[in-house]
Design a protein around this motif. Structure first.
Motif, PDB file in Angstrom:
ATOM      1  N   PRO A 166     -55.804  18.418 -90.483  1.00  0.00           N
ATOM      2  CA  PRO A 166     -55.778  17.393 -89.438  1.00  0.00           C
ATOM      3  C   PRO A 166     -56.202  17.947 -88.083  1.00  0.00           C
ATOM      4  N   GLY A 167     -57.189  17.305 -87.478  1.00  0.00           N
ATOM      5  CA  GLY A 167     -57.689  17.739 -86.180  1.00  0.00           C
ATOM      6  C   GLY A 167     -58.594  18.948 -86.232  1.00  0.00           C
ATOM      7  N   ARG A 168     -58.796  19.477 -87.427  1.00  0.00           N
ATOM      8  CA  ARG A 168     -59.571  20.710 -87.591  1.00  0.00           C
ATOM      9  C   ARG A 168     -60.478  20.577 -88.815  1.00  0.00           C
ATOM     10  N   PRO A 169     -61.584  19.832 -88.679  1.00  0.00           N
ATOM     11  CA  PRO A 169     -62.478  19.643 -89.828  1.00  0.00           C
ATOM     12  C   PRO A 169     -63.072  20.961 -90.303  1.00  0.00           C
ATOM     13  N   LYS A 170     -63.451  20.989 -91.575  1.00  0.00           N
ATOM     14  CA  LYS A 170     -64.094  22.171 -92.117  1.00  0.00           C
ATOM     15  C   LYS A 170     -65.347  22.486 -91.314  1.00  0.00           C
ATOM     16  N   GLY A 171     -65.507  23.754 -90.949  1.00  0.00           N
ATOM     17  CA  GLY A 171     -66.685  24.173 -90.199  1.00  0.00           C
ATOM     18  C   GLY A 171     -66.311  24.951 -88.958  1.00  0.00           C
ATOM     19  N   GLY A 172     -67.247  25.044 -88.024  1.00  0.00           N
ATOM     20  CA  GLY A 172     -67.056  25.824 -86.809  1.00  0.00           C
ATOM     21  C   GLY A 172     -65.834  25.393 -86.022  1.00  0.00           C
ATOM     22  N   GLU A 173     -65.232  26.371 -85.327  1.00  0.00           N
ATOM     23  CA  GLU A 173     -64.000  26.072 -84.601  1.00  0.00           C
ATOM     24  C   GLU A 173     -63.889  26.871 -83.310  1.00  0.00           C
ATOM     25  N   ALA A 174     -63.246  26.269 -82.329  1.00  0.00           N
ATOM     26  CA  ALA A 174     -62.853  26.956 -81.100  1.00  0.00           C
ATOM     27  C   ALA A 174     -61.482  27.567 -81.325  1.00  0.00           C
ATOM     28  N   MET A 175     -61.354  28.849 -81.079  1.00  0.00           N
ATOM     29  CA  MET A 175     -60.096  29.544 -81.347  1.00  0.00           C
ATOM     30  C   MET A 175     -59.701  30.417 -80.164  1.00  0.00           C
ATOM     31  N   GLY A 176     -58.503  30.214 -79.673  1.00  0.00           N
ATOM     32  CA  GLY A 176     -57.965  31.049 -78.606  1.00  0.00           C
ATOM     33  C   GLY A 176     -58.332  30.596 -77.210  1.00  0.00           C
ATOM     34  N   ILE A 177     -59.368  29.783 -77.072  1.00  0.00           N
ATOM     35  CA  ILE A 177     -59.853  29.481 -75.721  1.00  0.00           C
ATOM     36  C   ILE A 177     -58.928  28.531 -74.970  1.00  0.00           C
ATOM     37  N   LEU A 208     -60.250  15.601 -81.674  1.00  0.00           N
ATOM     38  CA  LEU A 208     -60.788  16.697 -82.472  1.00  0.00           C
ATOM     39  C   LEU A 208     -60.908  16.307 -83.943  1.00  0.00           C
ATOM     40  N   GLY A 209     -60.036  15.417 -84.397  1.00  0.00           N
ATOM     41  CA  GLY A 209     -60.132  14.941 -85.774  1.00  0.00           C
ATOM     42  C   GLY A 209     -61.319  14.027 -85.994  1.00  0.00           C
ATOM     43  N   ALA A 210     -61.789  13.402 -84.925  1.00  0.00           N
ATOM     44  CA  ALA A 210     -62.946  12.505 -85.031  1.00  0.00           C
ATOM     45  C   ALA A 210     -64.260  13.263 -85.118  1.00  0.00           C
ATOM     46  N   TYR A 211     -64.225  14.574 -84.857  1.00  0.00           N
ATOM     47  CA  TYR A 211     -65.454  15.366 -84.870  1.00  0.00           C
ATOM     48  C   TYR A 211     -66.080  15.422 -86.256  1.00  0.00           C
ATOM     49  N   LYS A 212     -67.391  15.231 -86.299  1.00  0.00           N
ATOM     50  CA  LYS A 212     -68.190  15.495 -87.495  1.00  0.00           C
ATOM     51  C   LYS A 212     -69.522  16.071 -87.017  1.00  0.00           C
ATOM     52  N   PHE A 213     -70.020  17.047 -87.733  1.00  0.00           N
ATOM     53  CA  PHE A 213     -71.310  17.630 -87.369  1.00  0.00           C
ATOM     54  C   PHE A 213     -72.405  16.707 -87.899  1.00  0.00           C
TER      55      PHE A 213
END
Length: 458
Positions: A434-445, A109-114
Motif C-alpha cells: 500500500p502506497g508503495r507500488p512495485k518499482g522505483g522508490e524514494a527512500m530516506g529522503i 503515492l498509492g495512485a502512482y503508476k509508471f
C-alpha cells in the motif's frame, strides 16, 4: 501522462459532501467500530471476511472501507488509491495533524503508476480534508513521483545524457546554476575515477554539478550515484542480477527529489548537488581488475572488482564536494547487495559519525513511515581495504561486512570535521505494498528532509 496532483484536490466542502466516503477501519474492536460507524455494511464486511486488515479495501455501493490494521502504517490508504475507479472520494473519519497528512500522502503515492509507455485512466481523486496542508503534500508527493519516474525509466531513455537533462530541468525550475563536465574533459578537470568507470560506454560519462541558494547560508551538499546501467563491467553480472540495473542510478534520483523538496521549501541553505553519471559497460577500453587509478584527491586506488564501481565515481565527487567545506554532506547510492541482506528492501541503512544526526533521522523516519537504520562505521574493518600496490583497495577481498567496507572506503574521502551521512539504499519495491507500488522508490529522503527543516527552517 498522469501527474502527481491528479490524485487529489484541495479542500472543497461541497465537493467533499458529494464524494464517496472512505472509512479507515481499525482491526481492534472492528465489529464494535462498524456497528457504531456504518452498521448497514456489517453483512457485506462479514461476507468478504473484512475485519480491518491492513491495506485491504472493501468497496460497498455508497462507501469504501480501508483496513488500518494495527495503525502502524499510514500508507494503507494507498491501497484504495490503487484499487478504486475514477471519481471523488473523501475520508470519513475525523483525522487531524500529521496523521491526516500521512494518510493523504499514502493516497497520493498509492495512485502512482509508471505510465510513460502506456495509457492509463485517471486515478480516483481524494478531496482533501480541511486543515491538510496541500503545499506540503504537493512538495512531497511530487518529489517521490519524480524519484520513481527516474528510476523506472529504462536506460535507453535514462542514460548519462538524459539523467543530466533531468537534473537540468530540476535546476532550471528553481534558477539553480548548472555545469556538466563530460567525456575526456573529466580527465582535464581531474576526475579520473569517474572517467575510468564510464569510458567504455557509448554515452560519455559526466559530472553534473548545480548550486542554489544564498551564498552566505550554511552549505549543504548532496551527492548521488548516477550509474545508469551496471553490467558489472569485466566482472560481469549474471543475467538475473543485471535485470534491475536500470535502477543503479537510484541514488541520483533520490538526490534530485530531495533537492527539489529543499528548493521548493526555500530552506536557508547553500545547496550543491553533485551527480557522477555513467554506464558501467564492457568494451575494449573497459577498466580492469588489478588496475590502479589516481583519485581526485591524489589517493591511489587499486581495482579489485569492476562490479563495485559506484564507490569509485562517488569518491571523485566526494573529493570535489569537500573542497568547498560543506557544513553537511550526504551521499545516496544503491551501493551494495550486502545492505539488502542486512536490512531488506524496506529499511534504508545509513552511516553517520554524529550520534545526534543519526537519532534525529531515525526518529523522523519512524514518525513519517520512511524507516531508516544507522549502521556502524566499524574502523577495525578498514584493514579489509588494504592494498599491496596502492593507497587503498576499493573493495574488500572478503564476503564479510560488504556495506560497511563500502562506507569506510567513502569515508576516507571526507575529513572528520565535515558532518557526513551516507545512505546505502535499494531504491526499489520488489512487490506492491500500500502506497508503495512495485518499482522505483524514494527512500530516506523524507526523513532527511524533516531533519533539514528542523535545522534550516521551512
Amino acid at each position: 501522462m498522469v501527474a502527481f496532483n491528479d490524485a487529489y484536490t484541495a479542500h472543497d466542502r461541497d465537493r467533499a459532501a458529494k464524494a464517496v466516503p472512505v472509512y479507515l477501519a481499525p482491526t481492534e474492536n472492528f465489529d464494535q467500530w462498524l456497528e457504531e460507524t456504518a452498521i448497514d455494511h456489517l453483512p457485506l464486511a462479514r461476507a468478504n471476511r473484512f475485519k480491518g486488515q491492513a491495506g485491504k479495501v472493501l468497496i460497498a455501493q455508497n462507501a469504501v472501507f480501508v483496513g488500518l490494521g494495527d495503525g502502524s502504517d499510514p500508507f494503507v490508504t494507498g491501497a484504495a488509491a490503487a484499487a478504486l475507479p475514477e471519481g471523488d472520494y473523501a475520508f470519513a473519519n475525523p483525522v487531524e495533524g500529521e496523521a491526516a497528512q500521512l494518510f493523504c500522502l499514502g493516497w497520493a503515492l498509492g495512485a502512482y503508476k509508471f505510465d510513460r509507455y502506456k495509457e492509463r485512466e485517471q486515478p480516483p481523486v481524494l478531496v482533501l480534508a480541511e486543515g491538510v496542508d496541500k503545499g506540503v503534500l504537493d512538495r512531497t508527493a511530487e518529489a517521490v513521483w519524480l524519484a520513481r519516474d527516474l528510476v523506472n525509466t529504462p536506460t535507453e531513455d535514462m542514460g548519462p545524457d538524459t539523467l543530466a537533462d533531468a537534473a537540468k530541468a530540476v535546476a532550471a525550475r528553481f534558477k539553480a546554476k548548472v555545469s556538466v563536465i563530460e567525456g575526456e574533459a573529466l580527465l582535464k578537470h581531474n576526475f579520473p575515477l569517474i572517467h575510468a568507470v564510464g569510458r567504455a560506454a557509448e554515452k560519455a560519462p559526466r559530472l553534473i554539478d548545480f548550486s542554489w541558494g544564498d551564498k552566505a547560508a550554511p552549505k549543504l551538499t548532496l551527492v548521488g550515484k548516477g550509474v545508469c546501467f551496471d553490467t558489472g563491467g569485466l566482472n560481469i553480472k549474471q543475467g538475473s542480477y543485471m535485470a534491475l540495473m536500470k535502477k543503479d542510478m537510484g541514488g541520483s534520483a533520490n538526490v534530485l527529489a530531495l533537492a527539489q523538496m529543499i528548493m521548493a521549501a526555500g530552506l536557508n541553505v547553500r545547496l550543491r548537488v553533485l551527480i557522477p553519471a555513467v554506464e558501467n559497460n564492457i568494451a575494449g577500453n573497459a577498466f580492469r581488475p588489478g588496475d590502479v587509478f589516481p583519485s581526485r584527491n591524489g589517493m591511489s586506488v587499486e581495482i579489485s572488482n569492476t562490479d563495485a564501481e559506484g564507490r569509485l565515481v562517488l569518491a571523485d565527487a566526494l573529493a570535489l564536494a569537500v573542497e568547498d567545506a560543506p557544513d553537511m554532506l550526504f551521499t545516496f547510492a544503491t551501493l551494495t547487495g550486502a545492505a539488502r541482506v542486512a536490512l531488506g528492501p524496506e529499511v534504508s541503512p545509513f552511516y553517520v559519525r554524529d550520534r545526534r544526526i543519526a537519532e534525529t533521522i531515525m526518529a523522523a523516519g519512524d514518525r513519517l513511515a520512511d524507516p531508516c537504520w544507522r549502521m556502524p562505521l566499524w574502523k577495525n574493518y578498514d584493514s579489509y581495504l588494504s592494498s599491496d600496490i596502492a593507497d587503498v583497495n576499493h573493495a574488500a577481498d572478503t564476503p564479510f561486512a560488504g556495506s560497511i567496507t563500502a562506507a569506510l572506503f567513502l569515508n576516507r574521502f571526507v575529513p572528520e570535521a565535515i558532518a557526513y551521512t551516507h545512505f546505502d539504499i535499494f531504491a526499489w519495491n520488489p512487490k506492491d505494498r500500500p502506497g508503495r507500488p512495485k518499482g522505483g522508490e524514494a527512500m530516506g529522503i523524507r526523513a532527511v528532509f524533516d531533519m533539514l527543516c528542523d535545522r534550516y527552517g521551512g
